[in-house]
Design an enzyme around this catalytic site. Structure first.
Site, short mmCIF file in Angstrom:
data_model
loop_
_atom_site.label_atom_id
_atom_site.label_comp_id
_atom_site.label_asym_id
_atom_site.label_seq_id
_atom_site.Cartn_x
_atom_site.Cartn_y
_atom_site.Cartn_z
N ASN A 124 0.86 -1.18 0.00
CA ASN A 124 0.00 0.00 0.00
C ASN A 124 0.90 1.23 0.00
O ASN A 124 1.48 1.58 1.03
CB ASN A 124 -0.91 -0.03 1.23
CG ASN A 124 -1.80 1.19 1.30
OD1 ASN A 124 -1.76 2.06 0.43
ND2 ASN A 124 -2.63 1.27 2.33
N CYS A 127 0.56 5.98 1.50
CA CYS A 127 0.85 6.32 2.90
C CYS A 127 1.85 7.46 2.93
O CYS A 127 2.70 7.56 2.05
CB CYS A 127 1.48 5.13 3.61
SG CYS A 127 0.47 3.68 3.58
N ASN A 189 -6.49 2.13 -5.42
CA ASN A 189 -6.84 2.42 -4.04
C ASN A 189 -7.99 3.44 -4.04
O ASN A 189 -8.44 3.87 -5.11
CB ASN A 189 -5.61 2.96 -3.30
CG ASN A 189 -5.60 2.51 -1.85
OD1 ASN A 189 -6.65 2.54 -1.19
ND2 ASN A 189 -4.47 2.11 -1.33
N GLY A 241 -15.14 -0.62 -6.99
CA GLY A 241 -16.56 -0.59 -7.30
C GLY A 241 -17.17 -1.84 -7.90
O GLY A 241 -18.25 -1.78 -8.48
#
Ligand code: FMN
Length: 309
Positions: A124, A127, A189, A241
């Site tokens: 990820n 950040c 993301n 989605g």
């Protein structure tokens, strides 16, 4: 239905999006998690982390905005409390990792490389980089390149950076990540967002801002996956989605090799399995004998004239 996601061998192309499926065990009471192509767990950093104060999520038309703030048990807590169950599933485990410095990411990767049953790491990169003034790693291609290269040196596990959508040119980030040693790429993301309570005139989230997910972001994600696929030399895991098979199939056509169901798990935890069955039915209906045949099969002719632009 088999997919090799940069070394993560999935029996089908459907996984779940980090942060929307706990650590698998929570959902095992509701659905047969052994049918998933992979289980992707909530983001893990080095130490336990309590995330942001409440309220930290709010529903909006077309999705939700969250600012959970990456609550998690830390590497040791994850390995001790959650891996034993995950190992029993026989399903590849993708661990989403984060940190506030390159060194922290690398240390998390190093430690997880020694944990039995971890199949791959999803990075990820949305950040803040504390050493670089708090700018997110994921919105600067040089920071992405440097971070991925550092983590690459720390692990031999399949490495899949997860790209941020709020960038002017996703292709720069695809190139930066793959040249630095990524085996696969995940996208997208959440999109930066804010919701205001008009009666109190205050932000609804304690963190003021959060990330938008759910159906509202799906067409944004399709466009980014399609653009990424034009320069990607590594397989793509698409999310954003998905509420049923159609959105997942769209992602595959746009160029993804696999898909992840996120926010929809909060509405209907059987969504990933419905998506799986829907992809199988689509392949049969279109006489395709593998999901790979669907990946990147977008037809570029103009719908009115049937002519290639
Ligand atoms: C409540 C919540 C928690 C999330 N936690 C993480 C996380 O820990 N790490 C991460 O990389 N993405 C996280 N995400 C982003 C999702 O994995 C996914 O990329 C995004 O929600 C788009 O997919 P969706 O529209 O299907 O939800 C989170 C999303 C939600 C809604």
């Amino acid at each position: 239905m088999r997919v090799d996601l940069g070394g993560i061998r999935m029996k089908n192309p459907v996984t779940v999006a980090s942060g929307t499926f706990g650590y698998g065990a929570e959902y095992a009471k509701l659905v047969d998690v052994t049918r998933l192509g992979a289980i992707t767990v909530k983001g893990i950093r080095l130490q336990p982390w309590s995330g942001n104060p409440l309220p930290r999520h709010v529903e909006v038309p077309g999705g939700m905005v969250n600012a959970i703030g990456l609550q998690g048990p830390g590497v040791e807590g994850f390995a001790r409390d959650y891996m034993p169950f995950l190992r029993t599933t026989g399903v590849p485990v993708i661990v989403n990792i984060w940190g506030t410095s390159e060194e922290e990411y690398a240390e998390v990767a190093r430690r997880l490389s020694e944990v039995e049953g971890v199949s791959g790491l999803e990075l990820n990169i949305s950040c803040p980089n504390v050493k670089e003034g708090g700018n997110a790693f994921g919105t600067d291609p040089r920071a992405v390149s440097s971070l991925v290269a550092t983590v690459r040196r720390a692990t031999r596990l399949p490495l899949m950076p997860k790209l941020a959508p709020n960038v002017p040119d996703i292709k720069l980030f695809v190139r930066a990540a793959q040249e630095a040693g990524a085996d696969a790429l995940a996208l997208i993301n959440t999109l930066p967002a804010m919701v205001i309570d008009i009666e109190t005139r205050r932000p609804i989230l304690a963190n003021k801002v959060g990330g938008l997910s759910g159906p509202a972001i799906h067409p944004v994600a399709v466009k980014l996956v399609w653009e990424a696929a034009q320069v990607a030399r590594v397989p793509l895991l698409a999310m954003g989605g998905i509420v049923g098979p159609d959105e997942a199939i769209e992602f595959l056509i746009a160029g993804a090799s696999a898909v992840a169901v996120g926010t929809a798990n909060f509405i209907d935890p059987t969504t990933p399995l419905r998506v799986l069955e829907g992809i199988e039915a689509y392949l049969r209906r279109h006489g395709m004998n593998s999901v790979a045949a669907l990946t990147g099969s977008l037809c570029m002719t103009n719908p009115a004239t049937n002519v290639e632009p």
